[in-house]
Write a protein that holds these residues in place. Structure first.
Motif, mmCIF file in Angstrom:
data_model
loop_
_atom_site.group_PDB
_atom_site.id
_atom_site.type_symbol
_atom_site.label_atom_id
_atom_site.label_comp_id
_atom_site.label_asym_id
_atom_site.label_seq_id
_atom_site.Cartn_x
_atom_site.Cartn_y
_atom_site.Cartn_z
ATOM 1 N N GLN A 216 40.720 2.270 110.384
ATOM 2 C CA GLN A 216 39.680 3.096 110.999
ATOM 3 C C GLN A 216 39.024 4.003 109.962
ATOM 4 O O GLN A 216 37.804 4.227 109.992
ATOM 5 N N ARG A 217 39.831 4.529 109.031
ATOM 6 C CA ARG A 217 39.281 5.406 107.993
ATOM 7 C C ARG A 217 38.283 4.656 107.114
ATOM 8 O O ARG A 217 37.208 5.155 106.793
ATOM 9 N N TYR A 218 38.640 3.440 106.735
ATOM 10 C CA TYR A 218 37.724 2.659 105.896
ATOM 11 C C TYR A 218 36.509 2.175 106.689
ATOM 12 O O TYR A 218 35.416 2.047 106.138
ATOM 13 N N LEU A 219 36.702 1.962 107.978
ATOM 14 C CA LEU A 219 35.573 1.562 108.816
ATOM 15 C C LEU A 219 34.568 2.705 108.928
ATOM 16 O O LEU A 219 33.346 2.482 108.890
ATOM 17 N N LYS A 220 35.087 3.938 109.045
ATOM 18 C CA LYS A 220 34.203 5.101 109.088
ATOM 19 C C LYS A 220 33.438 5.243 107.778
ATOM 20 O O LYS A 220 32.225 5.509 107.766
ATOM 21 N N GLN A 221 34.149 5.041 106.646
ATOM 22 C CA GLN A 221 33.482 5.103 105.348
ATOM 23 C C GLN A 221 32.422 4.004 105.225
ATOM 24 O O GLN A 221 31.349 4.218 104.662
ATOM 25 N N TRP B 104 28.264 -5.753 101.455
ATOM 26 C CA TRP B 104 28.986 -4.605 101.999
ATOM 27 C C TRP B 104 30.203 -5.036 102.814
ATOM 28 O O TRP B 104 31.215 -4.334 102.832
ATOM 29 N N TYR B 105 30.117 -6.176 103.463
ATOM 30 C CA TYR B 105 31.307 -6.694 104.138
ATOM 31 C C TYR B 105 32.390 -7.023 103.116
ATOM 32 O O TYR B 105 33.589 -6.819 103.364
ATOM 33 N N GLN B 106 31.978 -7.548 101.959
ATOM 34 C CA GLN B 106 32.950 -7.811 100.894
ATOM 35 C C GLN B 106 33.567 -6.507 100.392
ATOM 36 O O GLN B 106 34.790 -6.429 100.186
ATOM 37 N N PHE B 107 32.731 -5.461 100.202
ATOM 38 C CA PHE B 107 33.246 -4.169 99.728
ATOM 39 C C PHE B 107 34.305 -3.640 100.703
ATOM 40 O O PHE B 107 35.390 -3.201 100.291
ATOM 41 N N PHE B 108 33.970 -3.671 102.001
ATOM 42 C CA PHE B 108 34.889 -3.171 103.022
ATOM 43 C C PHE B 108 36.191 -3.976 103.028
ATOM 44 O O PHE B 108 37.291 -3.410 103.049
ATOM 45 N N THR B 109 36.065 -5.299 102.981
ATOM 46 C CA THR B 109 37.250 -6.163 103.053
ATOM 47 C C THR B 109 38.193 -5.919 101.888
ATOM 48 O O THR B 109 39.413 -5.757 102.073
ATOM 49 N N ASP C 69 38.386 -3.300 99.874
ATOM 50 C CA ASP C 69 38.963 -1.951 99.875
ATOM 51 C C ASP C 69 40.154 -1.873 100.824
ATOM 52 O O ASP C 69 41.197 -1.284 100.497
ATOM 53 N N VAL C 70 40.019 -2.489 102.001
ATOM 54 C CA VAL C 70 41.118 -2.480 102.970
ATOM 55 C C VAL C 70 42.301 -3.285 102.441
ATOM 56 O O VAL C 70 43.457 -2.840 102.495
ATOM 57 N N ILE C 71 42.022 -4.483 101.907
ATOM 58 C CA ILE C 71 43.102 -5.323 101.378
ATOM 59 C C ILE C 71 43.809 -4.628 100.222
ATOM 60 O O ILE C 71 45.044 -4.662 100.107
ATOM 61 N N GLY C 72 43.048 -3.975 99.349
ATOM 62 C CA GLY C 72 43.652 -3.276 98.221
ATOM 63 C C GLY C 72 44.601 -2.177 98.669
ATOM 64 O O GLY C 72 45.692 -2.016 98.109
ATOM 65 N N HIS C 73 44.192 -1.425 99.699
ATOM 66 C CA HIS C 73 45.045 -0.342 100.188
ATOM 67 C C HIS C 73 46.308 -0.893 100.848
ATOM 68 O O HIS C 73 47.414 -0.373 100.630
ATOM 69 N N LEU C 74 46.152 -1.953 101.658
ATOM 70 C CA LEU C 74 47.301 -2.486 102.388
ATOM 71 C C LEU C 74 48.292 -3.198 101.469
ATOM 72 O O LEU C 74 49.500 -3.197 101.733
ATOM 73 N N THR C 75 47.819 -3.827 100.416
ATOM 74 C CA THR C 75 48.714 -4.598 99.543
ATOM 75 C C THR C 75 49.191 -3.798 98.336
ATOM 76 O O THR C 75 50.345 -3.931 97.913
ATOM 77 N N TYR D 75 40.114 -0.354 96.034
ATOM 78 C CA TYR D 75 39.346 -0.768 94.852
ATOM 79 C C TYR D 75 38.067 0.063 94.701
ATOM 80 O O TYR D 75 37.323 -0.137 93.743
ATOM 81 N N TYR D 76 37.794 0.936 95.677
ATOM 82 C CA TYR D 76 36.641 1.842 95.647
ATOM 83 C C TYR D 76 35.313 1.087 95.536
ATOM 84 O O TYR D 76 34.364 1.549 94.895
ATOM 85 N N CYS D 77 35.264 -0.078 96.152
ATOM 86 C CA CYS D 77 34.015 -0.857 96.122
ATOM 87 C C CYS D 77 32.923 -0.161 96.931
ATOM 88 O O CYS D 77 31.762 -0.084 96.495
ATOM 89 N N MET D 78 33.275 0.357 98.127
ATOM 90 C CA MET D 78 32.261 1.007 98.962
ATOM 91 C C MET D 78 31.781 2.299 98.324
ATOM 92 O O MET D 78 30.594 2.641 98.413
ATOM 93 N N GLU D 79 32.677 3.005 97.687
ATOM 94 C CA GLU D 79 32.282 4.261 97.045
ATOM 95 C C GLU D 79 31.323 4.008 95.887
ATOM 96 O O GLU D 79 30.345 4.744 95.700
ATOM 97 N N ALA D 80 31.584 2.937 95.104
ATOM 98 C CA ALA D 80 30.731 2.638 93.952
ATOM 99 C C ALA D 80 29.516 1.799 94.334
ATOM 100 O O ALA D 80 28.552 1.715 93.561
#
Length: 587
Positions: A496-501, A522-527, A529-535, A540-545
């Motif tokens: 949910q946090r990454y979805l809000k971002q 942007w779907y790739q950035f979101f995906t 970032d979520v996978i990086g956090h969970l694994t 990977y801060y794709c959405m931020e950059a």
């Protein structure tokens, strides 16, 4: 009264006459002239005698087909159906007969020396007709003389040898390698002279046909073999009831009386019903004669092919002087043309084996042979699909490396149905039942379909994608807790946090809808970032950059490499590098 000279005094006059006769045709030695008369003359005469075949609907498959110039009993049942076999047999007849007639002129020395332009033009015409006739022969191979596997393979091998020899002959003459041109052209027509157009006749004409057709080796061997197996008894073959009805000229009572199994054919219960027919050339049934010829054709074809292949090599070995003479002429012409390696600029023997020059044409011959096999003789030939996909793996490799394979598969299934041949050795299924059979869980003790190695090319160590059943189970147990409902629910806050971002960044970069952005990125950035956090416990801060992390770019490139590797694994080792370059340029 003048006395007639005889004995030794007449010898010079006789010798002089012979020299004049053979000189008319351009021969210098008597034995060459005799061989030319026996083989070229006989072949020419036989080809001329087959010209009535050109009247396909009048003689070859005419009403009743009872003429001595008709097809084998029952064959016209296939050839008159108006499908590809009708096209194939007509194409074969209208090309091989004129090609055979014209080819004899190519082996006449006087024409080669005095009528060079005719020799060249005629050669191109013969080549074109030969290629077309071979295509026609391959189109009818499935049902020619019963269509047994040995017959289909004999026709296929014959076609490969014939076309391969013609190609070799053409390449050598373009390189001014005259002695090799001669050798390969002799091979081509020596192969085909033993087996081409071996159409037999109706049973009533068998005895006279043997005498008339004794020029061509296969006809003799086939007829004698058919007679031998007819005397020995015990040989049978299955024939379609429709073909038997055709041979009995629609006589239902006679057909059912002779072959009771065909009753279901007439009742409509099974229109594809077959019956067991005895092979007997001396019986009263044309079906039995057709079966005898069909049973004997395949073995006879292989025997004749072997005899002719051995015979031509013996002849070439017995004429070294002619070969050397032409080799010298080749050297002179290649030297005058400024070619490298004069005397061996063509495809000569000294370029084979462990010589420095590797024959570059071998991959070409190999590829042509594979394509012919895939299109006409492969076990998957009966399944629907585009011919370009069935011919080789090139088409599938192209759509695989371009990333459009799923879209193409969908189009093919919409056109051809639930089962489509998408490669020479591969079928695609789209039915739910197939999904369950292929991918469904198998209970202990049940065999499962093993994973295709070319689909997991590049994955040297086994992972979930390419592990066997036992190792896959152990890996699944190690990872199963991470996919339990409780574990997934525990990660909901993170997602949910990454979805809000994700939504905030979309508003930012699109200026609340004023600017155009690429949602795929942007779907790739979101995906990721979520996978990086969970694994890894870190994004990977794709959405931020607003761009992909370098590691992700490398990973995606590796995925593309895997698709290229999958395409390469479909080809023999010596063809992988050139096709890799081809696919890379096409993507």
């Amino acid at each position: 009264m003048a006395a007639v000279k005889s004995g030794p005094e007449a010898a010079p006059a006789t010798s002089s006459v012979l020299r004049k006769v053979i000189g008319v045709f351009g021969f210098a030695k008597l034995y060459n002239f005799i061989l030319w008369v026996l083989f070229a003359g006989g072949f020419f005469g036989f080809a001329l005698s087959r010209t009535p075949y050109l009247n396909f609907y009048g003689y070859f498959c005419g009403p009743g087909s009872s003429s001595s110039l008709s097809a084998a009993p029952g064959e016209c049942w296939y050839y008159l159906r108006g499908d590809h076999e009708t096209i194939g047999i007509i194409l074969h007849l209208v090309t091989i007969i004129p090609a055979s007639i014209l080819a004899t002129f190519q082996f006449t020395p006087i024409i080669r020396r005095r009528f060079v332009l005719f020799h060249r033009i005629n050669g191109y015409v013969v080549l074109l007709l030969s290629f077309l006739s071979t295509a026609g022969a391959l189109m009818i191979a499935r049902h020619a003389f019963g269509g047994g596997l040995e017959t289909q393979m004999a026709i296929g091998v014959m076609g490969i040898l014939f076309i391969g020899s013609l190609v070799m002959s053409y390449i050598n003459i373009k390189r001014l390698q005259i002695e090799e041109h001669r050798a390969w052209m002799l091979r081509a027509w020596f192969y085909v002279s033993g087996v081409w157009n071996s159409r037999s006749h109706s049973p009533a004409k068998v005895n006279s046909s043997i005498k008339a057709a004794s020029i061509i080796t296969l006809r003799l061997v086939m007829f004698f073999a058919a007679m031998i197996i007819s005397k020995q008894y015990g040989y049978y073959s299955a024939r379609p009831c429709g073909q038997i009805d055709f041979m009995f000229r629609g006589n239902r009572n006679r057909t059912v009386a002779s072959y009771p199994a065909c009753a279901s054919y007439y009742s409509g219960e099974n229109t594809d019903q077959w019956a067991i027919v005895k092979a007997d050339m001396f019986g009263n049934s044309s079906a039995e004669a057709a079966t005898a010829l069909g049973v004997s054709f395949g073995p006879a074809a292989w025997l004749c092919l072997a005899l002719h292949a051995i015979g031509i090599e013996i002849y070439l070995k017995l004429t070294p002087a002619e070969n050397q003479r032409l080799r010298i002429i080749s050297y002179q012409r290649q030297l005058a043309a400024g070619m490298r390696n004069p005397g061996s600029a063509g495809l000569t023997v000294d370029r084979f084996g462990d010589s420095e020059n590797t024959p570059y044409f071998m991959p070409i011959i190999y590829s042509i042979s594979v394509v012919i096999y895939n299109l006409f003789f492969h076990p998957l030939t009966l399944f629907p699909g585009p011919k370009i996909a069935a011919a080789s793996h090139i088409w599938y490799g192209c759509i695989l490396t371009k990333g459009i394979a799923p879209h193409q598969m969908k189009k093919l299934h919409e056109r051809y149905g639930p089962v489509v041949r998408v490669a020479p050795d591969e079928l695609s299924f789209s039915s739910p039942a197939a999904w369950k059979d292929i991918y469904g869980y198998k209970r202990s003790g049940q065999s499962e379909m093993s994973k295709d190695k070319k689909y997991h090319a590049g994955l040297s160590e086994p992972i979930l994608l390419n592990a066997d059943r036992e190792y896959h189970s152990s890996l699944r147990r190690l990872l199963s807790h991470g996919f339990a409902d409780s574990a997934l629910r525990a990660q909901e806050d993170i997602i949910q946090r990454y979805l809000k971002q994700f939504m905030e960044q979309l508003k930012k970069y699109s200026a609340s809808g004023q600017n155009t952005i690429n949602l795929e990125h942007w779907y790739q950035f979101f995906t990721f970032d979520v996978i990086g956090h969970l694994t890894n416990g870190q994004s990977y801060y794709c959405m931020e950059a607003g761009k992909l992390h370098p590691f992700i770019k490398i990973s995606l490139s590796f995925v593309r490499f895997l698709s290229l590797k999958q395409a390469m694994m479909r080809f023999p080792t010596f063809l992988r590098l050139p096709f890799a370059k081809f696919f890379i340029r096409g993507t």
